[in-house]
Motif scaffolding. Structure first.
Motif, PDB file in Angstrom:
ATOM      1  N   VAL A 210     -32.261 -26.833 -60.813  1.00  0.00           N
ATOM      2  CA  VAL A 210     -32.226 -28.384 -61.116  1.00  0.00           C
ATOM      3  C   VAL A 210     -32.509 -29.037 -59.716  1.00  0.00           C
ATOM      4  O   VAL A 210     -31.960 -28.839 -58.769  1.00  0.00           O
ATOM      5  CB  VAL A 210     -30.601 -28.635 -61.544  1.00  0.00           C
ATOM      6  CG1 VAL A 210     -30.679 -30.022 -61.936  1.00  0.00           C
ATOM      7  CG2 VAL A 210     -30.255 -27.925 -62.656  1.00  0.00           C
ATOM      8  N   ASP A 211     -33.461 -29.964 -59.790  1.00  0.00           N
ATOM      9  CA  ASP A 211     -33.787 -30.698 -58.672  1.00  0.00           C
ATOM     10  C   ASP A 211     -33.455 -32.400 -59.145  1.00  0.00           C
ATOM     11  O   ASP A 211     -33.554 -32.641 -60.385  1.00  0.00           O
ATOM     12  CB  ASP A 211     -35.246 -30.502 -58.379  1.00  0.00           C
ATOM     13  CG  ASP A 211     -35.374 -29.161 -57.756  1.00  0.00           C
ATOM     14  OD1 ASP A 211     -34.797 -28.746 -56.768  1.00  0.00           O
ATOM     15  OD2 ASP A 211     -36.594 -28.749 -58.118  1.00  0.00           O
ATOM     16  N   TRP A 212     -33.163 -32.878 -58.078  1.00  0.00           N
ATOM     17  CA  TRP A 212     -32.860 -34.502 -58.328  1.00  0.00           C
ATOM     18  C   TRP A 212     -33.590 -35.216 -57.467  1.00  0.00           C
ATOM     19  O   TRP A 212     -33.809 -35.100 -56.080  1.00  0.00           O
ATOM     20  CB  TRP A 212     -31.505 -34.815 -58.052  1.00  0.00           C
ATOM     21  CG  TRP A 212     -31.049 -36.140 -58.025  1.00  0.00           C
ATOM     22  CD1 TRP A 212     -30.639 -36.749 -56.880  1.00  0.00           C
ATOM     23  CD2 TRP A 212     -31.065 -37.043 -59.020  1.00  0.00           C
ATOM     24  NE1 TRP A 212     -30.293 -38.230 -57.148  1.00  0.00           N
ATOM     25  CE2 TRP A 212     -30.656 -38.640 -58.613  1.00  0.00           C
ATOM     26  CE3 TRP A 212     -31.076 -37.204 -60.406  1.00  0.00           C
ATOM     27  CZ2 TRP A 212     -30.445 -39.652 -59.084  1.00  0.00           C
ATOM     28  CZ3 TRP A 212     -31.011 -38.338 -60.952  1.00  0.00           C
ATOM     29  CH2 TRP A 212     -30.667 -39.386 -60.529  1.00  0.00           C
ATOM     30  N   ASP A 213     -34.415 -36.238 -57.994  1.00  0.00           N
ATOM     31  CA  ASP A 213     -35.293 -37.282 -57.040  1.00  0.00           C
ATOM     32  C   ASP A 213     -34.444 -38.553 -57.219  1.00  0.00           C
ATOM     33  O   ASP A 213     -34.560 -39.290 -58.124  1.00  0.00           O
ATOM     34  CB  ASP A 213     -36.632 -37.297 -57.597  1.00  0.00           C
ATOM     35  CG  ASP A 213     -37.495 -38.265 -56.767  1.00  0.00           C
ATOM     36  OD1 ASP A 213     -37.932 -37.897 -55.504  1.00  0.00           O
ATOM     37  OD2 ASP A 213     -37.687 -39.290 -56.975  1.00  0.00           O
ATOM     38  N   GLN A 214     -33.933 -38.963 -56.193  1.00  0.00           N
ATOM     39  CA  GLN A 214     -33.109 -40.203 -55.950  1.00  0.00           C
ATOM     40  C   GLN A 214     -33.979 -41.406 -56.262  1.00  0.00           C
ATOM     41  O   GLN A 214     -33.681 -42.296 -56.879  1.00  0.00           O
ATOM     42  CB  GLN A 214     -32.280 -40.201 -54.557  1.00  0.00           C
ATOM     43  CG  GLN A 214     -31.515 -41.651 -54.462  1.00  0.00           C
ATOM     44  CD  GLN A 214     -30.578 -41.782 -55.332  1.00  0.00           C
ATOM     45  OE1 GLN A 214     -29.571 -40.718 -55.698  1.00  0.00           O
ATOM     46  NE2 GLN A 214     -30.336 -42.951 -55.817  1.00  0.00           N
ATOM     47  N   ALA A 215     -35.244 -41.354 -55.706  1.00  0.00           N
ATOM     48  CA  ALA A 215     -36.000 -42.752 -55.639  1.00  0.00           C
ATOM     49  C   ALA A 215     -36.425 -42.968 -57.115  1.00  0.00           C
ATOM     50  O   ALA A 215     -36.391 -44.144 -57.673  1.00  0.00           O
ATOM     51  CB  ALA A 215     -37.478 -42.441 -54.883  1.00  0.00           C
ATOM     52  N   SER A 216     -36.506 -41.793 -58.090  1.00  0.00           N
ATOM     53  CA  SER A 216     -37.148 -42.308 -59.341  1.00  0.00           C
ATOM     54  C   SER A 216     -36.155 -42.073 -60.314  1.00  0.00           C
ATOM     55  O   SER A 216     -36.314 -42.184 -61.439  1.00  0.00           O
ATOM     56  CB  SER A 216     -38.439 -41.240 -59.799  1.00  0.00           C
ATOM     57  OG  SER A 216     -38.155 -40.025 -59.565  1.00  0.00           O
ATOM     58  N   LYS A 217     -35.022 -41.341 -59.656  1.00  0.00           N
ATOM     59  CA  LYS A 217     -33.733 -41.197 -60.718  1.00  0.00           C
ATOM     60  C   LYS A 217     -34.165 -40.078 -61.624  1.00  0.00           C
ATOM     61  O   LYS A 217     -33.772 -40.125 -62.786  1.00  0.00           O
ATOM     62  CB  LYS A 217     -33.039 -42.329 -61.229  1.00  0.00           C
ATOM     63  CG  LYS A 217     -32.527 -43.282 -60.271  1.00  0.00           C
ATOM     64  CD  LYS A 217     -31.544 -44.366 -60.826  1.00  0.00           C
ATOM     65  CE  LYS A 217     -31.260 -45.421 -59.709  1.00  0.00           C
ATOM     66  NZ  LYS A 217     -30.529 -44.935 -58.871  1.00  0.00           N
TER      67      LYS A 217
END
Length: 480
Positions: free
Chosen positions: A67-74
């Motif tokens: 699981v990966d999370w990209d804060q900029a694009s949510k």
């Protein structure tokens, strides 16, 4: 690594969970194959509008997904050999192996934890799901064998894209398409937002295309019409020889574009009317003689325009009878019968707010009548009471200018049903309050009464009520 079979066991959640509110994290537990998932004790389980929301990372990682999370694009990306899923917080459109899926609720961010509908977990990970409402325990079971359920669906309307790229604009800037109906050779589209449709005619084969840019399907749309995993679907059209089908799809994702296609048997002129501010109705009328001739609009040429409103629809069943019959079905049956009778009248045009099992907001029903400058608005319903003894017929008005119409309609309604006369009454209902023309709401009988319910769902009474509605309309309009 296990292969997960597709299993969907969600009705239990709908039946046992309360409609509103949240469950505290401390009172909820999640078990996967008999083992409690304890990582992240503060991760909540919430009930949002009847949909159970669970922590995505906790479940995914315990199943062996990365699981990966990209804060900029949510954006949350979940990966396993052969499978990639992307979800965006606050957006219902997600992708699984570049195929679009629609979530029942948009993912939520709770203190750094992403929550998703339990339905997504069940469908995409192949889990059997159960819920213990007393103990507040979610139980997930992975089958030992089975195949993936991430295959592609049917084709899009006129070659629409099925690849999801999370949009750059926030979801709040997208117009939401809430529902459609087709009757009287008119396609009506209900939407929330400021998008302006682009309508064109294409030959080979003949069809009319309606593109709505910066738009997507809302959760409401899926309750009234079928959407496959690729956000494609079609509306059954019968009784209109000029039209063979109405198709729709999420045609593009850059920008997001919803496309409707009206397949016609020959070259057809049309007119387009867009009404409303942010709550909009788009009407594509195939009755037009020419695209610039306003005289073909309903209610012109001296004809009176009546809007018939079948209350409730789709996810909103209305009252439920003592034997389980739905009010929404009774309402629609009466309206369709009355409309067929009105079509035979030379001086009356009729428009239906819905002609099938579609959900429309109350404001959209009133807006349709107002924007068409209708002469009359009549909403059909069946009643319910906590007492099984309650029986009879009622007619409601909200404005004094509607009282005369209520009196006339009620006279014929009581004659048609033969039920007790419960009178003409004031009622502050939205559809008869916000309409600008004389408007009434008919409560034909009580579904909570066994005798009334049996009578209301008989063909003979429905025919009498429909004929009574037409007689009342004609008398009020002075057309008898």
């Amino acid at each position: 690594m296990k292969k997960f079979a597709f299993t969907l066991l969600l009705m239990l959640f709908v039946l046992v969970l309360p409609e509103h509110g949240q469950a505290a994290a401390a009172n909820n537990k999640i078990f996967l194959d008999g083992k409690e998932l304890t990582a992240g004790q503060s991760a909540p389980v919430e009930n949002v509008g009847g949909s159970v929301m669970v922590p995505l990372r906790m479940i995914s990682e315990n199943l062996g997904y990365k699981v990966d999370w990209d804060q900029a694009s949510k954006t949350v990306t979940i990966g396993q050999t052969g499978t990639t899923m992307k979800l965006v917080v606050d957006q219902t459109a997600a992708s699984v192996n570049d195929k679009t899926v629609v979530l029942t609720n948009a993912p939520l961010n709770r203190n750094g934890t992403t929550l998703v509908p339990i339905r997504f977990i069940s469908e995409q990970f192949g889990l059997t799901v159960s819920w213990d409402n007393d103990q507040k325990i979610v139980t997930l079971i992975t089958p030992e064998t089975g195949g993936s359920n991430t295959g592609s669906g049917g084709g899009a309307a006129d070659g629409g894209s099925t690849v999801v790229v999370p949009p750059a604009e926030p979801a709040k800037n997208l117009t939401m398409v809430n529902g459609i109906s087709f009757n009287e050779n008119r396609l009506t589209i209900a939407m929330e937002g400021n998008a302006v449709p682009k309508v064109s005619r294409v030959s080979g084969p003949e069809r009319i295309i309606i593109d709505i840019e910066n738009a997507t399907f809302s959760d409401l749309f899926g309750t009234g019409q079928v959407l496959d995993p690729n956000l494609n679907g079609s509306l059954a059209v019968t009784g209109y020889p000029d039209v063979t089908a109405v198709r729709y799809s999420l045609y593009n994702t850059n920008p997001y574009t919803v496309r409707f296609v009206i397949d016609t048997t020959s070259y057809k002129n049309y007119s387009v009317e867009v009404s409303g501010d942010t709550s909009r109705l788009v009407v594509v009328d195939l009755n037009a003689v020419s695209t610039d001739n306003p005289s073909t609009q309903p209610g012109n040429n001296g004809r009176k325009l009546v809007v018939l409103d079948a209350g409730h629809g789709a996810k909103d069943s209305g009252a439920v009878g003592v034997t389980g019959k739905y009010e929404k079905n009774f309402n629609l049956a009466i309206v369709l019968k009355a409309a067929e009778l009105l079509k035979k009248e030379n001086n009356i045009d009729v428009v239906l707010t819905r002609s099938d099992d579609t959900f429309l907001e109350l404001k959209d029903r009133a807006a349709m009548a107002n924007n068409l400058n209708a002469d009359l608005f009549i909403s059909v319903h069946a009643n319910s009471s906590g007492s099984s003894a309650a029986s009879g017929t009622e007619t409601y008005y909200q404005r004094e200018s509607s009282k005369a119409l209520a009196n006339v309609m009620h006279k014929y309604l009581v004659q048609a049903t033969g039920l007790s006369n419960r009178g003409v009454r004031y009622g502050n209902f939205h559809v008869i309050r916000e309409t600008k023309m004389p408007a009434v709401l008919l409560e034909v009988g009580y579904l909570s009464n066994k005798g009334d319910e049996s009578l209301l769902f008989s063909e003979s009474l429905q025919n009498k009520v429909a004929a009574g509605i037409v007689s009342g309309i004609k008398e009020y309009l002075g057309l008898k």
